[in-house]
Design an enzyme around this catalytic site. Sequence first.
Site, PDB file in Angstrom:
ATOM      1  N   ASP A  12       0.810  -1.226   0.000  1.00  0.00           N
ATOM      2  CA  ASP A  12       0.000   0.000   0.000  1.00  0.00           C
ATOM      3  C   ASP A  12       0.842   1.273   0.000  1.00  0.00           C
ATOM      4  O   ASP A  12       0.432   2.305   0.537  1.00  0.00           O
ATOM      5  CB  ASP A  12      -0.974   0.003   1.194  1.00  0.00           C
ATOM      6  CG  ASP A  12      -1.825  -1.242   1.215  1.00  0.00           C
ATOM      7  OD1 ASP A  12      -2.171  -1.718   0.122  1.00  0.00           O
ATOM      8  OD2 ASP A  12      -2.130  -1.738   2.318  1.00  0.00           O
ATOM      9  N   LYS A  15       1.863   2.202  -5.043  1.00  0.00           N
ATOM     10  CA  LYS A  15       2.436   1.678  -6.292  1.00  0.00           C
ATOM     11  C   LYS A  15       1.529   1.956  -7.492  1.00  0.00           C
ATOM     12  O   LYS A  15       1.991   2.335  -8.557  1.00  0.00           O
ATOM     13  CB  LYS A  15       2.637   0.153  -6.173  1.00  0.00           C
ATOM     14  CG  LYS A  15       3.590  -0.254  -5.066  1.00  0.00           C
ATOM     15  CD  LYS A  15       3.654  -1.763  -4.904  1.00  0.00           C
ATOM     16  CE  LYS A  15       2.430  -2.393  -4.326  1.00  0.00           C
ATOM     17  NZ  LYS A  15       2.163  -2.110  -2.907  1.00  0.00           N
ATOM     18  N   GLY A  39      -4.434  -4.320  -3.882  1.00  0.00           N
ATOM     19  CA  GLY A  39      -5.444  -3.289  -4.129  1.00  0.00           C
ATOM     20  C   GLY A  39      -4.685  -2.028  -4.487  1.00  0.00           C
ATOM     21  O   GLY A  39      -4.081  -1.412  -3.630  1.00  0.00           O
ATOM     22  N   HIS A  40      -4.646  -1.692  -5.767  1.00  0.00           N
ATOM     23  CA  HIS A  40      -3.889  -0.529  -6.236  1.00  0.00           C
ATOM     24  C   HIS A  40      -4.878   0.571  -6.614  1.00  0.00           C
ATOM     25  O   HIS A  40      -5.706   0.388  -7.509  1.00  0.00           O
ATOM     26  CB  HIS A  40      -3.013  -0.907  -7.425  1.00  0.00           C
ATOM     27  CG  HIS A  40      -1.907  -1.869  -7.067  1.00  0.00           C
ATOM     28  ND1 HIS A  40      -0.924  -2.222  -7.954  1.00  0.00           N
ATOM     29  CD2 HIS A  40      -1.620  -2.512  -5.915  1.00  0.00           C
ATOM     30  CE1 HIS A  40      -0.086  -3.050  -7.355  1.00  0.00           C
ATOM     31  NE2 HIS A  40      -0.499  -3.259  -6.119  1.00  0.00           N
ATOM     32  N   GLN A 221       1.938  -6.135  -3.446  1.00  0.00           N
ATOM     33  CA  GLN A 221       2.422  -6.279  -2.067  1.00  0.00           C
ATOM     34  C   GLN A 221       3.649  -5.384  -1.842  1.00  0.00           C
ATOM     35  O   GLN A 221       3.798  -4.384  -2.503  1.00  0.00           O
ATOM     36  CB  GLN A 221       2.737  -7.739  -1.729  1.00  0.00           C
ATOM     37  CG  GLN A 221       1.499  -8.609  -1.558  1.00  0.00           C
ATOM     38  CD  GLN A 221       0.794  -8.905  -2.859  1.00  0.00           C
ATOM     39  OE1 GLN A 221       1.380  -9.412  -3.781  1.00  0.00           O
ATOM     40  NE2 GLN A 221      -0.472  -8.572  -2.935  1.00  0.00           N
TER      41      GLN A 221
HETATM   42  P1  GDP Z   1      -0.764   0.343  -3.525  1.00  0.00           P
HETATM   43  O1  GDP Z   1      -1.388  -0.943  -3.098  1.00  0.00           O
HETATM   44  O2  GDP Z   1       0.702   0.391  -3.254  1.00  0.00           O
HETATM   45  O3  GDP Z   1      -1.094   0.711  -4.940  1.00  0.00           O
HETATM   46  O4  GDP Z   1      -1.404   1.471  -2.590  1.00  0.00           O
HETATM   47  P2  GDP Z   1      -2.958   1.614  -2.163  1.00  0.00           P
HETATM   48  O5  GDP Z   1      -3.723   2.079  -3.325  1.00  0.00           O
HETATM   49  O6  GDP Z   1      -3.425   0.374  -1.484  1.00  0.00           O
HETATM   50  O7  GDP Z   1      -2.851   2.694  -1.015  1.00  0.00           O
HETATM   51  C1  GDP Z   1      -2.327   3.946  -1.245  1.00  0.00           C
HETATM   52  C2  GDP Z   1      -3.404   4.981  -0.888  1.00  0.00           C
HETATM   53  O8  GDP Z   1      -2.799   6.256  -0.780  1.00  0.00           O
HETATM   54  C3  GDP Z   1      -4.463   5.126  -1.943  1.00  0.00           C
HETATM   55  O9  GDP Z   1      -5.663   5.489  -1.320  1.00  0.00           O
HETATM   56  C4  GDP Z   1      -3.949   6.268  -2.820  1.00  0.00           C
HETATM   57  O10 GDP Z   1      -4.997   6.977  -3.479  1.00  0.00           O
HETATM   58  C5  GDP Z   1      -3.304   7.134  -1.783  1.00  0.00           C
HETATM   59  N1  GDP Z   1      -2.137   7.894  -2.225  1.00  0.00           N
HETATM   60  C6  GDP Z   1      -1.155   7.542  -3.101  1.00  0.00           C
HETATM   61  N2  GDP Z   1      -0.199   8.504  -3.148  1.00  0.00           N
HETATM   62  C7  GDP Z   1      -0.588   9.464  -2.277  1.00  0.00           C
HETATM   63  C8  GDP Z   1      -0.007  10.697  -1.856  1.00  0.00           C
HETATM   64  O11 GDP Z   1       1.077  11.095  -2.265  1.00  0.00           O
HETATM   65  N3  GDP Z   1      -0.704  11.422  -0.923  1.00  0.00           N
HETATM   66  C9  GDP Z   1      -1.893  11.000  -0.405  1.00  0.00           C
HETATM   67  N4  GDP Z   1      -2.492  11.761   0.501  1.00  0.00           N
HETATM   68  N5  GDP Z   1      -2.459   9.841  -0.793  1.00  0.00           N
HETATM   69  C10 GDP Z   1      -1.810   9.092  -1.693  1.00  0.00           C
HETATM   70  P1  IMO Z   2      -0.910  -4.180  -2.264  1.00  0.00           P
HETATM   71  O1  IMO Z   2      -0.554  -4.692  -3.646  1.00  0.00           O
HETATM   72  C1  IMO Z   2      -0.984  -4.719   2.030  1.00  0.00           C
HETATM   73  C2  IMO Z   2      -0.915  -8.833   3.509  1.00  0.00           C
HETATM   74  C3  IMO Z   2      -2.169  -9.311   4.205  1.00  0.00           C
HETATM   75  C4  IMO Z   2      -1.575 -10.329   5.165  1.00  0.00           C
HETATM   76  C5  IMO Z   2      -0.453 -10.942   4.330  1.00  0.00           C
HETATM   77  C6  IMO Z   2      -0.823 -12.234   3.653  1.00  0.00           C
HETATM   78  O2  IMO Z   2      -2.184  -3.441  -2.236  1.00  0.00           O
HETATM   79  O3  IMO Z   2       0.241  -3.503  -1.657  1.00  0.00           O
HETATM   80  P2  IMO Z   2      -2.382 -12.906   1.604  1.00  0.00           P
HETATM   81  O4  IMO Z   2      -3.769 -12.508   1.259  1.00  0.00           O
HETATM   82  O5  IMO Z   2      -1.376 -12.546   0.581  1.00  0.00           O
HETATM   83  O6  IMO Z   2      -2.283 -14.334   2.024  1.00  0.00           O
HETATM   84  O7  IMO Z   2      -2.039 -12.049   2.937  1.00  0.00           O
HETATM   85  O8  IMO Z   2      -0.099  -9.980   3.363  1.00  0.00           O
HETATM   86  N1  IMO Z   2      -1.150  -8.291   2.154  1.00  0.00           N
HETATM   87  C7  IMO Z   2      -1.123  -6.994   1.855  1.00  0.00           C
HETATM   88  N2  IMO Z   2      -0.969  -5.917   2.651  1.00  0.00           N
HETATM   89  N3  IMO Z   2      -1.125  -4.562   0.702  1.00  0.00           N
HETATM   90  C8  IMO Z   2      -1.241  -5.645  -0.122  1.00  0.00           C
HETATM   91  O9  IMO Z   2      -1.223  -5.544  -1.449  1.00  0.00           O
HETATM   92  C9  IMO Z   2      -1.292  -6.919   0.464  1.00  0.00           C
HETATM   93  N4  IMO Z   2      -1.434  -8.167  -0.027  1.00  0.00           N
HETATM   94  C10 IMO Z   2      -1.337  -8.993   1.010  1.00  0.00           C
HETATM   95  O10 IMO Z   2      -2.813  -8.264   4.888  1.00  0.00           O
HETATM   96  O11 IMO Z   2      -0.976  -9.667   6.247  1.00  0.00           O
HETATM   97 MG    MG Z   3      -2.870  -1.614  -1.790  1.00  0.00          MG
END
Ligand code: GDP
Ligand code: IMO
Ligand code: MG
Length: 424
Positions: A12, A15, A39-40, A221
Amino acid sequence: MVDVILGLQWGDEGKGKIVDYFAPKYDVVARFQGGPNAGHTLYVNDKKVVLHQIPSGIFHQHTINLIGGGVVLDPVTLKKECDTVASFGIDVKKNLYISARTNIIIPTHRALDRASEVSKGAEKIGSTLKGIGPAYMDKTGRNAIRMGDLLDKSFVTNYIKLRLKHQRLLDNFHFNEDISEWEDEFFEGVEFLKSLNVVNAEYFINDKIAEGRKILAEGAQGSMLDIDFGTFPYVTSSNTISAGVCTGLGVAPQKIKEVMGVTKAYCTRVGSGPFPTELFDETGEELRKIGSEFGATTGRPRRCGWIDLIALQYACMINGVTQVVMTKADVLDSFKELQMCTSYMVNGEESKQVPFQISRVKIEPKYQAFKGWNTDTTSFKDSNELPTTMIEYVNFINTYIGAPVKYVSNGPGRNQIVSLHGEN
Ligand code: GDP
Ligand code: IMO
Ligand code: MG
């Protein structure tokens, strides 16, 4: 050549946003590992979209998006995602490709994930329950059904065999939920998958490289969730680090050029497992509130804390990171004082290494304090506008981890990103 964007923490890191931002510079964006546990989040025409399995280049009409063989793919989730993407006018049948080697998640994988977590009780991994662990177990156990197998007449027989094997395991776990509805959805998903482009991705991608096309590999991840180098056993079941690009896509290591690591300006984790800099006080709560730190896949509140330079340096080392993108810097805008973890106390001894037994020992983080910038940075576009206190924060990170922060992301929006080296 292949460049890589991957996460340096526990996921999270942002990416998806960063891949979406850089995607126009590439001909192909390819996912190399993970599955619907990811979840991107992207913003397209100011609308929020969460991608789980489709690469984050999908919203750029001229970019080919490839799901590589290192991915575990759930046909049900993919079909739903394709519908979402189609609502933005994107034709997935045109620019989404799937490797014949991609492993398929079947309904009993999800059931096994649940049953396994329940059986672990307090020691549960905190899995997303998407079937990831069981699906990768069937891959390494040499039982899996792969994308290319769906097109073969032996598919249904092999599916029934695998399902029966899973049923015996589920019986051992005393799992007796009715999953027949999951199965109906699954077969619908399979029919849909069969209508998509299936390729021998290793040839597909190497041919593109030979033609001089630019490839961007997108990690899911984060490095600290890597099956080998993460905080085992509280990890996911694939290689999330840059080495996974080679096995997940079939590209040779010397074809990889830039490895861009994404880190938040602080740190979060969702699910169980060690997190040395986790804050249990109101500062942690503030980070969660300002940063909207709730899981994009499961909605769970994310655990929050200060940036951990030990873990970050370790992640840069094992990935060969050549440049860093620091996201969510704006979340720190209102903090008067910031902290960075610069060493661990492990059993009374100071250390700058991630210990093997991180899941078993109590780590006490040692911090260095920094002055906050106390400025709203969300509208800044140029590095000259960034407060000097932020530059000092960034410079300290650069020196500590031995890789340069080249971009600072200052909001979730598509263009809220500042290049520290002039080119945006
Ligand atoms: P990912 O899994 O690495 O793609 O990240 P996620 O989407 O799960 O979580 C990142 C969260 O931070 C999302 O809600 C994005 O919209 C938000 N986000 C990404 N970059 C920024 C930033 O620079 N500032 C803020 N405030 N939010 C951001
Ligand atoms: P993104 O791509 C954050 C964590 C789960 C759990 C562990 C194992 O959005 O960064 P799994 O379902 O793979 O067996 O879970 O890894 N986990 C993540 N945490 N972002 C993710 O993906 C994750 N994908 C798995 O919460 O601790
Ligand atoms: Mg994510």
